[in-house]
Scaffold this motif. Structure first.
Motif, PDB file in Angstrom:
ATOM      1  N   LEU A  53       0.687  -1.193  -0.075  1.00 23.40           N
ATOM      2  CA  LEU A  53       0.106  -0.069  -0.089  1.00 23.40           C
ATOM      3  C   LEU A  53       0.943   1.259  -0.036  1.00 23.40           C
ATOM      4  CD1 LEU A  53      -2.650   1.455   0.394  1.00 23.40           C
ATOM      5  CD2 LEU A  53      -2.417   1.166   2.909  1.00 23.40           C
ATOM      6  N   GLU A  54       1.701   1.305   0.825  1.00 25.13           N
ATOM      7  CA  GLU A  54       2.888   2.362   0.951  1.00 25.13           C
ATOM      8  C   GLU A  54       3.320   2.655  -0.298  1.00 25.13           C
ATOM      9  OE1 GLU A  54       2.395  -0.011   3.333  1.00 25.13           O
ATOM     10  OE2 GLU A  54       1.492   1.203   4.762  1.00 25.13           O
ATOM     11  N   GLU A  55       3.864   1.743  -1.011  1.00 24.78           N
ATOM     12  CA  GLU A  55       4.582   1.880  -2.247  1.00 24.78           C
ATOM     13  C   GLU A  55       3.653   2.310  -3.339  1.00 24.78           C
ATOM     14  OE1 GLU A  55       6.662  -1.930  -3.345  1.00 24.78           O
ATOM     15  OE2 GLU A  55       7.833  -1.885  -1.658  1.00 24.78           O
ATOM     16  N   PHE A  56       2.497   1.755  -3.410  1.00 28.35           N
ATOM     17  CA  PHE A  56       1.612   2.209  -4.285  1.00 28.35           C
ATOM     18  C   PHE A  56       1.193   3.785  -4.190  1.00 28.35           C
ATOM     19  CE2 PHE A  56      -0.901  -0.450  -7.503  1.00 28.35           C
ATOM     20  CZ  PHE A  56      -1.645   0.417  -7.782  1.00 28.35           C
ATOM     21  N   GLU A  57       1.238   4.176  -2.973  1.00 32.23           N
ATOM     22  CA  GLU A  57       0.847   5.389  -2.500  1.00 32.23           C
ATOM     23  C   GLU A  57       1.999   6.531  -2.822  1.00 32.23           C
ATOM     24  OE1 GLU A  57      -0.587   7.780   1.567  1.00 32.23           O
ATOM     25  OE2 GLU A  57       0.876   5.977   1.687  1.00 32.23           O
ATOM     26  N   LYS A  58       3.300   6.187  -2.861  1.00 37.04           N
ATOM     27  CA  LYS A  58       4.644   6.797  -3.037  1.00 37.04           C
ATOM     28  C   LYS A  58       4.422   6.846  -4.748  1.00 37.04           C
ATOM     29  CE  LYS A  58       9.387   5.982  -3.243  1.00 37.04           C
ATOM     30  NZ  LYS A  58       9.393   5.358  -4.445  1.00 37.04           N
ATOM     31  N   GLU A  59       4.193   5.920  -5.332  1.00 35.91           N
ATOM     32  CA  GLU A  59       4.215   5.870  -6.886  1.00 35.91           C
ATOM     33  C   GLU A  59       3.094   6.660  -7.251  1.00 35.91           C
ATOM     34  OE1 GLU A  59       6.776   4.806  -8.604  1.00 35.91           O
ATOM     35  OE2 GLU A  59       7.615   3.453  -6.883  1.00 35.91           O
ATOM     36  N   ILE A  60       2.009   6.647  -6.662  1.00 36.59           N
ATOM     37  CA  ILE A  60       0.946   7.601  -7.537  1.00 36.59           C
ATOM     38  C   ILE A  60       1.231   9.211  -7.184  1.00 36.59           C
ATOM     39  CG2 ILE A  60      -1.275   8.452  -7.130  1.00 36.59           C
ATOM     40  CD1 ILE A  60      -2.310   5.587  -6.705  1.00 36.59           C
ATOM     41  N   ALA A  61       1.769   9.108  -6.026  1.00 39.04           N
ATOM     42  CA  ALA A  61       2.276  10.785  -5.573  1.00 39.04           C
ATOM     43  C   ALA A  61       3.276  11.027  -6.449  1.00 39.04           C
ATOM     44  CB  ALA A  61       2.603  10.719  -3.957  1.00 39.04           C
ATOM     45  N   GLU A  62       4.342  10.332  -6.942  1.00 37.62           N
ATOM     46  CA  GLU A  62       5.590  10.454  -7.674  1.00 37.62           C
ATOM     47  C   GLU A  62       4.994  10.789  -9.074  1.00 37.62           C
ATOM     48  OE1 GLU A  62       8.883   8.295  -7.136  1.00 37.62           O
ATOM     49  OE2 GLU A  62       9.039   8.820  -5.248  1.00 37.62           O
ATOM     50  N   ALA A  63       4.204   9.966  -9.502  1.00 33.41           N
ATOM     51  CA  ALA A  63       3.499  10.191 -10.725  1.00 33.41           C
ATOM     52  C   ALA A  63       2.648  11.522 -11.107  1.00 33.41           C
ATOM     53  CB  ALA A  63       2.550   8.835 -11.055  1.00 33.41           C
ATOM     54  N   LEU A  64       2.047  11.822 -10.080  1.00 29.64           N
ATOM     55  CA  LEU A  64       1.314  12.957 -10.182  1.00 29.64           C
ATOM     56  C   LEU A  64       2.129  14.079 -10.291  1.00 29.64           C
ATOM     57  CD1 LEU A  64      -1.459  12.465  -7.633  1.00 29.64           C
ATOM     58  CD2 LEU A  64      -1.782  12.779 -10.098  1.00 29.64           C
ATOM     59  N   GLU A  65       3.428  13.857  -9.762  1.00 31.56           N
ATOM     60  CA  GLU A  65       4.658  15.291  -9.545  1.00 31.56           C
ATOM     61  C   GLU A  65       5.427  15.216 -10.780  1.00 31.56           C
ATOM     62  OE1 GLU A  65       7.588  17.073  -6.480  1.00 31.56           O
ATOM     63  OE2 GLU A  65       6.080  15.847  -5.851  1.00 31.56           O
ATOM     64  N   PHE A  66       6.142  14.032 -11.056  1.00 38.67           N
ATOM     65  CA  PHE A  66       6.987  14.181 -11.900  1.00 38.67           C
ATOM     66  C   PHE A  66       6.879  13.383 -13.660  1.00 38.67           C
ATOM     67  CE2 PHE A  66       9.181  13.762  -7.711  1.00 38.67           C
ATOM     68  CZ  PHE A  66       9.578  14.914  -7.858  1.00 38.67           C
ATOM     69  N   ASN A  67       5.638  13.069 -13.577  1.00 38.82           N
ATOM     70  CA  ASN A  67       5.739  12.019 -14.792  1.00 38.82           C
ATOM     71  C   ASN A  67       4.830  12.619 -16.191  1.00 38.82           C
ATOM     72  OD1 ASN A  67       6.853   9.635 -14.239  1.00 38.82           O
ATOM     73  ND2 ASN A  67       5.047   8.616 -13.848  1.00 38.82           N
ATOM     74  N   TYR A  68       5.058  13.873 -16.173  1.00 41.15           N
ATOM     75  CA  TYR A  68       4.465  14.478 -17.465  1.00 41.15           C
ATOM     76  C   TYR A  68       5.318  15.514 -18.104  1.00 41.15           C
ATOM     77  CZ  TYR A  68      -0.087  12.828 -16.385  1.00 41.15           C
ATOM     78  OH  TYR A  68      -1.154  12.091 -16.162  1.00 41.15           O
ATOM     79  N   GLU A  69       6.767  15.138 -18.062  1.00 35.48           N
ATOM     80  CA  GLU A  69       7.941  15.775 -18.658  1.00 35.48           C
ATOM     81  C   GLU A  69       7.607  15.270 -20.217  1.00 35.48           C
ATOM     82  OE1 GLU A  69      11.446  14.897 -16.809  1.00 35.48           O
ATOM     83  OE2 GLU A  69      10.926  15.504 -14.704  1.00 35.48           O
ATOM     84  N   PRO A  70       7.540  16.337 -21.040  1.00 36.37           N
ATOM     85  CA  PRO A  70       7.441  15.940 -22.554  1.00 36.37           C
ATOM     86  C   PRO A  70       8.268  14.643 -22.975  1.00 36.37           C
ATOM     87  CG  PRO A  70       7.704  18.364 -22.283  1.00 36.37           C
ATOM     88  CD  PRO A  70       7.933  17.676 -20.888  1.00 36.37           C
ATOM     89  N   VAL A  71       9.576  14.631 -22.407  1.00 31.15           N
ATOM     90  CA  VAL A  71      10.214  13.238 -22.916  1.00 31.15           C
ATOM     91  C   VAL A  71       9.763  12.041 -22.529  1.00 31.15           C
ATOM     92  CG1 VAL A  71      12.559  12.393 -22.646  1.00 31.15           C
ATOM     93  CG2 VAL A  71      12.564  14.817 -22.997  1.00 31.15           C
ATOM     94  N   ILE A  72       9.329  11.801 -21.284  1.00 31.86           N
ATOM     95  CA  ILE A  72       8.580  10.954 -20.670  1.00 31.86           C
ATOM     96  C   ILE A  72       7.272  10.514 -21.484  1.00 31.86           C
ATOM     97  CG2 ILE A  72       7.729   9.655 -18.532  1.00 31.86           C
ATOM     98  CD1 ILE A  72       9.714  11.148 -16.930  1.00 31.86           C
ATOM     99  N   VAL A  73       6.631  11.438 -21.735  1.00 32.74           N
ATOM    100  CA  VAL A  73       5.409  11.340 -22.172  1.00 32.74           C
ATOM    101  C   VAL A  73       5.564  10.999 -23.711  1.00 32.74           C
ATOM    102  CG1 VAL A  73       3.193  12.794 -22.997  1.00 32.74           C
ATOM    103  CG2 VAL A  73       4.158  13.104 -20.755  1.00 32.74           C
ATOM    104  N   GLU A  74       6.545  11.319 -24.375  1.00 34.38           N
ATOM    105  CA  GLU A  74       6.738  10.846 -25.930  1.00 34.38           C
ATOM    106  C   GLU A  74       7.371   9.562 -25.644  1.00 34.38           C
ATOM    107  OE1 GLU A  74       5.442  12.196 -28.598  1.00 34.38           O
ATOM    108  OE2 GLU A  74       4.673  13.661 -27.111  1.00 34.38           O
ATOM    109  N   ARG A  75       7.864   9.150 -24.645  1.00 31.90           N
ATOM    110  CA  ARG A  75       8.510   7.698 -24.598  1.00 31.90           C
ATOM    111  C   ARG A  75       7.342   6.633 -24.531  1.00 31.90           C
ATOM    112  NH1 ARG A  75      13.120   8.806 -20.476  1.00 31.90           N
ATOM    113  NH2 ARG A  75      14.732   9.735 -21.740  1.00 31.90           N
ATOM    114  N   ARG A  76       6.451   7.011 -23.739  1.00 25.65           N
ATOM    115  CA  ARG A  76       5.160   6.396 -23.504  1.00 25.65           C
ATOM    116  C   ARG A  76       4.448   5.930 -24.920  1.00 25.65           C
ATOM    117  NH1 ARG A  76       3.571   9.855 -19.045  1.00 25.65           N
ATOM    118  NH2 ARG A  76       4.599   9.167 -17.020  1.00 25.65           N
ATOM    119  N   LEU A  77       4.221   7.063 -25.698  1.00 24.24           N
ATOM    120  CA  LEU A  77       3.391   7.020 -26.972  1.00 24.24           C
ATOM    121  C   LEU A  77       4.225   6.173 -28.017  1.00 24.24           C
ATOM    122  CD1 LEU A  77       1.190   7.948 -28.670  1.00 24.24           C
ATOM    123  CD2 LEU A  77       2.148   9.950 -29.248  1.00 24.24           C
TER     124      LEU A  77
END
Length: 154
Positions: A105-129
């Motif tokens: 649970l704690e890891e899931f909570e941490k990963e969501i929080a970090e995704a909300l904060e850091f996962n919208y950098e253009p390079v990361i978004v384009e890697r997903r696509l």
């Protein structure tokens, strides 16, 4: 249980579960104000649902079935340019570093929080696509075609 506890801990987060919950006890989730159960939706509606999310989660209960599952939804989430946070199942682990994995649970909570904060950098978004574009059904067929042809030889 995982989603219910996350929703209790983070009243500022809204959880929307899209899809069947037929084998799950969702009675606790129905009582939480920051959880919505959309149920099964027509496939053509899924991109619109995904567009509303900041983070996409795969909160599967770990069972022998889910351990052997390759959730197509993970590829769809990445194609939608969304960060993916999942329980540790082998097929999603294979998508790292594009997926974030959690065992507790704690890891899931941490990963969501970090995704909300850091996962919208253009390079990361384009890697997903780019990854999603490499993992289409035709690409999978082309990868499997030599083995299929070999098996079909007399």
């Amino acid at each position: 249980e995982l989603v219910a506890e996350l929703a209790r801990r983070h009243q500022e987060w809204d959880f929307v579960l899209v899809g069947s919950t037929v084998s799950a006890d969702v009675s606790v989730l129905r009582k939480l104000k920051n959880v919505a159960l959309a149920g099964e939706r027509p496939y053509e509606e899924l991109p619109d649902w995904l567009a509303r999310f900041d983070v996409a989660i795969i909160p599967f209960k770990r069972t022998p079935l889910t351990e052997a599952t390759n959730p197509v939804k993970a590829y769809e989430m990445l194609a939608g340019r969304k960060p993916v946070v999942s329980v540790q199942i082998p097929e999603v682990a294979a998508l790292a570093p594009l997926s974030r994995l959690a065992s507790t649970l704690e890891e899931f909570e941490k990963e969501i929080a970090e995704a909300l904060e850091f996962n919208y950098e253009p390079v990361i978004v384009e890697r997903r696509l780019a990854f999603a574009k490499e993992n289409t059904w035709p690409a999978r067929l082309n990868a499997l075609r030599p083995k299929i042809d070999e098996l079909l030889q007399p």
